[in-house]
Design a protein around this motif. Sequence first.
Motif, short mmCIF file in Angstrom:
data_model
loop_
_atom_site.label_atom_id
_atom_site.label_comp_id
_atom_site.label_asym_id
_atom_site.label_seq_id
_atom_site.Cartn_x
_atom_site.Cartn_y
_atom_site.Cartn_z
N TYR A 31 20.73 -0.05 32.79
CA TYR A 31 19.96 1.19 32.77
C TYR A 31 19.63 1.53 31.32
O TYR A 31 20.45 1.32 30.42
CB TYR A 31 20.75 2.36 33.37
CG TYR A 31 21.04 2.25 34.84
CD1 TYR A 31 20.29 1.45 35.69
CD2 TYR A 31 22.08 2.99 35.41
CE1 TYR A 31 20.56 1.37 37.04
CE2 TYR A 31 22.36 2.92 36.76
CZ TYR A 31 21.60 2.10 37.57
OH TYR A 31 21.87 2.02 38.91
N SER A 32 18.44 2.09 31.11
CA SER A 32 18.06 2.41 29.74
C SER A 32 17.03 3.55 29.74
O SER A 32 16.18 3.63 30.64
CB SER A 32 17.47 1.17 29.05
OG SER A 32 16.82 1.52 27.85
N ALA A 33 17.11 4.41 28.72
CA ALA A 33 16.12 5.47 28.54
C ALA A 33 14.88 4.96 27.83
O ALA A 33 13.88 5.68 27.74
CB ALA A 33 16.73 6.63 27.74
N GLY A 34 14.94 3.73 27.34
CA GLY A 34 13.80 3.18 26.64
C GLY A 34 13.44 4.01 25.43
O GLY A 34 14.29 4.35 24.60
N ASP A 35 12.15 4.35 25.32
CA ASP A 35 11.67 5.14 24.18
C ASP A 35 11.79 6.64 24.42
O ASP A 35 11.34 7.42 23.58
CB ASP A 35 10.20 4.80 23.90
CG ASP A 35 10.01 3.32 23.61
OD1 ASP A 35 10.91 2.71 23.01
OD2 ASP A 35 8.95 2.77 24.00
N VAL A 77 21.34 7.80 31.92
CA VAL A 77 20.97 7.24 30.61
C VAL A 77 21.02 8.32 29.53
O VAL A 77 20.20 8.35 28.62
CB VAL A 77 19.58 6.59 30.65
CG1 VAL A 77 19.61 5.33 31.52
CG2 VAL A 77 18.52 7.56 31.16
N ASN A 493 9.22 4.33 33.50
CA ASN A 493 9.69 2.97 33.22
C ASN A 493 8.60 2.13 32.54
O ASN A 493 8.89 1.36 31.61
CB ASN A 493 10.14 2.29 34.52
CG ASN A 493 11.50 2.78 34.99
OD1 ASN A 493 12.23 3.43 34.25
ND2 ASN A 493 11.82 2.49 36.24
N TYR A 496 7.32 4.30 28.98
CA TYR A 496 8.31 4.52 27.91
C TYR A 496 9.35 3.39 27.85
O TYR A 496 10.41 3.58 27.23
CB TYR A 496 8.99 5.87 28.11
CG TYR A 496 8.04 7.03 27.91
CD1 TYR A 496 7.54 7.34 26.65
CD2 TYR A 496 7.62 7.81 28.98
CE1 TYR A 496 6.66 8.39 26.45
CE2 TYR A 496 6.74 8.88 28.80
CZ TYR A 496 6.26 9.15 27.53
OH TYR A 496 5.39 10.20 27.36
N ALA A 498 11.47 2.33 29.82
CA ALA A 498 12.78 2.72 30.34
C ALA A 498 13.17 1.81 31.50
O ALA A 498 12.35 1.06 32.04
CB ALA A 498 12.76 4.17 30.78
N LYS A 499 14.43 1.88 31.87
CA LYS A 499 14.94 1.17 33.04
C LYS A 499 15.76 2.15 33.86
O LYS A 499 16.99 2.21 33.75
CB LYS A 499 15.78 -0.04 32.62
CG LYS A 499 14.97 -1.13 31.93
CD LYS A 499 15.85 -2.32 31.55
CE LYS A 499 15.03 -3.41 30.88
NZ LYS A 499 15.87 -4.57 30.49
N LEU A 500 15.05 2.94 34.66
CA LEU A 500 15.69 3.94 35.51
C LEU A 500 15.63 3.47 36.96
O LEU A 500 14.61 2.95 37.41
CB LEU A 500 14.98 5.28 35.40
CG LEU A 500 15.07 6.02 34.06
CD1 LEU A 500 14.11 7.20 34.04
CD2 LEU A 500 16.50 6.49 33.83
#
Length: 517
Positions: A31-35, A77, A493, A496, A498-500
């Motif tokens: 999981y990632s918030a990305g930018d 995240v 996703n 930005y 992201a990986k939600l």
Amino acid sequence: MKNKVIYLAILAAGFASCEPEFENELSNGNYSAGDADFSSYVAIGNSLTSGYMDGTVSRVSQSYSFPSILANQFALVGGGAFTQPSYAEDTNNLGGISGIPGFGTRLVIDASAGGPEPIAGTSTITLTPQASAFNNMGVPGAKTFHLLAQGYGNPAGLAQNPPMANPYYVRMATSTTSTVLGDAMMKNPTFFTNWIGNNDVLGYATSGGSGSTAGLGGADITPVPVFEQSYNMIINTLTSNGAKGVVATIPNVTAIPFFTTVPYNPLTAAAIGGGNEANGTALINQLNTSLIGPVKQVLTAYGQGSRLQLLSATEANPLLIKDESLANMQAQLTGALTQAGVPAQQAAVIGIVFGQARHATAQDLVLLSTRTVIGTAPTSPYAVDPLNKYGVTYPLDDQHILTAAEVSDVNTATTAFNNIIKAAADAKGLGVVDMNAIMNQLVSGLRVEDGSIYTANYFSTATLSTVMFSLDGVHPNARGYALIANEVIKVINSHYNAKLPLVSAGSYPGATVLPTN
């Protein structure tokens, strides 16, 4: 015998976010918030943001707001705390606002009667100000310029005519002079969603086009320059401290069950006969001979015969409506009918009633609220036998129908507003959820990641589990808000990096059966 009451998707309190099984499924480890930075997420909007459902905001419906669903995913995240206005006083989950006309309890369906109807009971929700900024700043009824209006949360404004305040914001506002946008900025947002603008056209549409096509009233379409200035000011403010975000476009009314559930031609012989087909056939023959036929004959002589059609005993007939865009043929009808031997007073009444009448076409939209009006007696001095059945022998009024010309007005405004929304987002590098396109897909069926197909059907026992709208025909139910949250997540996703994880709409409550209302 006890009746059963069905209502959609609002009983269960709380939920566990379930993730559908997909190829390359995300896991806790990636999981990632990305930018993006979700440490302070703020949602700006109207009823669609607040968790409004079945005609009101209730304690349970608010828990299924799409921003609340998003906040649960953001928490995976690094997302921070997410607050919404308190509805703890709504102990019986009735919704409404106590003592405020027009803010009744939530709608339910009586399975035997066909509903919908307000659930029995008295609202316990008060106007007591909570005087706090919240992460969910969705205010039901708000238009774009309302988010900038000082005093929109001042209870004194409720007594003005027209009201200059909003009861929902009265409960939320940090002060009597604060603005919705100002309160939102008190949360110092690092990320936001902005879904505002629906009411800038919807008020006109749900009133049957009875307002102005360029005005600031509740039933008016907001002037394009006002919308553009207000929307850009909102976006400029939200991004002023570097916050990123996602905006959403405005759905077209032709994708909303409030305008697509009731057909333009529901009048069968059985319906006209009060459930008795034989009686209906006899009445149709009588009306064709003594009313519809003679009126159509006069209109034909003036080149207006296409306004009316003779009623059929074997096919469904269109509703009789008033169209104010038509030339008024009152004088011509009265004069010709009088000459044909119709008593003068009777001819005059027919002239008044049918002067701007016509039969509806497939391009006209019948409001959901009109469903209970069809066939009833109008409160008019001209509603005399046989001119005493709305939609059959007495034309439905402006507030009952969105005519083809009014639909065009709404579509033109919707297109203009959506272009402004997309341009503002592009200027600031924001993500865009095209809810207009997504809602249009629901008309034929929207397939989601778990294989389910959701629709914009209003209410059908055959499609309870895949209907995404609540009983008011405008706002989603819990599964609908989950679908909306997923569309926002998809944009986050992709836009930005992201990986939600998505949520599973099927895990949110569907239909529930209750005892008699």
